[in-house]
Design a protein around this motif. Structure first.
Motif, short mmCIF file in Angstrom:
data_model
loop_
_atom_site.label_atom_id
_atom_site.label_comp_id
_atom_site.label_asym_id
_atom_site.label_seq_id
_atom_site.Cartn_x
_atom_site.Cartn_y
_atom_site.Cartn_z
N ALA A 199 0.83 -1.20 0.00
CA ALA A 199 0.00 0.00 0.00
C ALA A 199 0.87 1.26 0.00
CB ALA A 199 -0.93 0.00 1.21
N LYS A 200 1.95 1.24 0.74
CA LYS A 200 2.85 2.39 0.79
C LYS A 200 3.47 2.66 -0.59
CE LYS A 200 6.89 4.20 3.24
NZ LYS A 200 7.90 3.94 4.29
N LYS A 201 3.91 1.61 -1.25
CA LYS A 201 4.51 1.77 -2.57
C LYS A 201 3.49 2.27 -3.60
CE LYS A 201 7.97 -1.90 -1.89
NZ LYS A 201 8.44 -3.23 -2.35
N LEU A 202 2.28 1.71 -3.55
CA LEU A 202 1.25 2.12 -4.50
C LEU A 202 0.84 3.58 -4.28
CD1 LEU A 202 -1.04 -1.06 -4.48
CD2 LEU A 202 0.50 -0.32 -6.31
N THR A 203 0.76 4.01 -3.03
CA THR A 203 0.38 5.39 -2.72
C THR A 203 1.43 6.37 -3.20
OG1 THR A 203 -0.86 4.61 -0.78
CG2 THR A 203 -0.31 6.96 -0.88
N GLU A 204 2.68 5.98 -3.16
CA GLU A 204 3.74 6.86 -3.66
C GLU A 204 3.63 7.07 -5.16
OE1 GLU A 204 7.33 5.00 -2.47
OE2 GLU A 204 7.19 5.65 -0.37
N TYR A 205 3.10 6.08 -5.87
CA TYR A 205 2.92 6.23 -7.32
C TYR A 205 1.63 6.97 -7.65
CZ TYR A 205 1.93 5.05 -12.16
OH TYR A 205 1.61 5.12 -13.49
#
Length: 499
Positions: free
Chosen positions: A167-173
């Protein structure tokens, strides 16, 4: 005991673990629903249709739903139908992939915490039967886990440690995790279905639209062809004669409502379209019963046909895609938000930019009825330019723009001062609205004393403004608002002090 709605949701769950009887039940309920809505009269047997659906690799989009309009605009037997976005039966029909829905669900769980499957379906505005297999895939990938059970054969989901990292990685994108976006192609199709060029308002339509304004027949005769052109027009004349009020009511002649998506998805970027500050949501009255509860694609919003008014505060940034508050999330420009409606440029010529800069931006869209926008990620897209542009100004149009642009705005309509008879009629209309009894003697005194001797021109806004002065003065004196000579003298002294 399960309710009918619960039974329908259970029958619509993942095909990978449903038995043949549940497939037959789903097909039968779907057929009943389609027959009840009048969408088709004859259909294949449920067993045959189930086999056909399973054999399709890329199902076609569902056919649009047509519902009766809220108001019946008709003239000589003519009746308009309202286009509605049908609920998708598969992810392919919705125009979203399983991976996109997985990313939305993961980001939503990361931001909101624990959610049931039905809550996620409601948040992303997709049917539960489409998101249930996606959640099962996330469970198998150990990105989510069951926290507990939920009603209607559902579970409460939470992210695992691996899911929180994802979720953290997807939110950064891309930080967006709201309603599932609608593909750009579907939005373009919706504008083509609801385009102003398909609607040709008649004299009766304009009379209904302007029923709350005092507009003479000559003005309606000039407005009618301009509105039917759908291309744009100039309204010019002295201030206070109702140019903005006329422009705002033109939209009503085209019908009451249109459908717009909450957001559009374009190659991984999300562009918000629905704006509560500019759009008024008009929910569709759904028929009673569980078979009719999910006919409409909830990613779309039914709104009052938009009328967006901008004045001297308009800048070029408002006409381009603007970055949102999150990563890869942007806001649609004003002209896209006003599609299938009216965009009013009020006080034209008083913007912080020059008129040449503003008009050059729209020369091609006004001619071709499409526009090019550059997204935040640099990609350029073509979008519909389907609205009636109204330039409202106190200045002469030929003094603002050159002949090349005036040719693209074929209708230039002057809003003249009211006649004395119309001026008196405005007092009769406004007096009861403001809580006063109309007094003919006071109006005669006002015109004979404060207008005729100095050749003061009549303006449409003056009866309302003068009566407001009287009402406020009477409120200060703690007396009943009354039209009398003394109060008119007071109102004129204040209102025309520097005019």
């Amino acid at each position: 005991m399960n309710t009918p709605a619960e039974t329908l949701d259970m029958a619509s769950s993942d095909e990978s673990h449903s038995d043949p009887s549940s497939n037959n039940l789903e097909a039968l309920l779907d057929r009943i629903n389609r027959l009840a809505s009048g969408e088709e009269a004859v259909e294949a047997q449920p067993e045959q249709r189930a086999v056909t659906e399973q054999s399709q690799v890329a199902p076609e989009r569902p056919r649009p739903i047509v519902v009766p309009p809220v108001h019946n605009f008709e003239d000589a037997g003519r009746e308009r139908k309202e286009w509605c976005p049908p609920e998708p039966k598969t992810l392919a029909q919705a125009g979203i992939s399983e991976g996109q829905l997985e990313h939305l669900a993961i980001k939503c769980l990361g931001a909101c915490g624990d959610c049931s499957g039905h809550e996620l379906a409601e948040h992303h505005t997709v049917p539960f039967r489409l998101i249930e297999p996606v959640l099962a895939t996330l469970k198998q990938a150990q990105l989510v886990a069951y926290r507990g059970s939920a009603p209607m054969n559902d579970y409460v989901y939470q992210l695992t440690e691996m899911g929180r990292e994802q979720a953290k990685k997807l939110t950064e994108y891309c930080s967006y995790f709201g309603a599932a976006p609608v593909p750009l192609e579907h939005y373009i199709e919706s504008v083509a279905e609801q385009t102003l060029t398909k609607v040709h308002p008649t004299r009766g339509d304009l009379e209904r639209a302007f029923s709350d304004l005092l507009v003479n027949q000559n003005m309606l005769r000039r407005l009618g062809p301009a509105v039917n052109s759908g291309r744009g027009l100039f309204l010019f004349g002295f201030p206070g004669n109702g140019k903005t009020s006329i422009a705002e009511r033109v939209t009503k002649a085209f019908g009451d409502t249109v459908w717009i998506p909450r957001a559009i998805g374009i190659d991984g970027e999300v562009m918000r379209v629905f704006d509560p500050a500019l759009h008024e949501e008009i929910p569709l009255e759904m028929a009673a019963g569980p078979l009719h509860a999910r006919e409409i694609d909830k990613r779309w919003v039914r709104i009052r046909r938009p009328t967006i008014v901008v004045g001297g505060e308009l800048t070029m940034d408002a006409l381009e895609v603007s970055p949102g508050t999150g990563n890869n999330v942007s806001e649609a420009p004003l002209q896209l938000k006003s599609n299938c409606g009216t965009l009013v440029i009020d006080d034209f010529g008083r913007q912080r930019m020059t008129t040449d800069v503003l008009l050059n931006r729209w020369i091609v869209p006004l001619e071709k009825r499409y526009d090019f926008l550059r997204l935040v990620n640099g990609k350029k897209i073509q979008v519909p330019f389907d609205q009636l542009i109204i330039f409202s100004t106190n200045l002469e149009p030929k003094d603002l723009v050159d002949d090349a642009f005036l040719r693209r705005i074929p209708y230039k309509i002057e809003v003249p001062d009211p006649s004395e008879e119309e001026f008196r009629q405005l007092f009769k209309i406004m007096a009861p609205i403001l809580g006063m009894e109309y007094n003919q003697d006071s109006v005669d005194y006002l015109i004979a004393t404060h207008y005729h001797p100095i050749n003061r021109p009549f303006r449409c806004c003056q009866p309302r403004d003068l009566l407001l002065q009287i009402r406020n003065y009477c409120n200060y004196l703690d007396t009943m608002p009354t039209m009398c000579r003394e109060y008119f003298d007071y109102a004129v002294e204040n209102y025309f002090a520097v005019m």
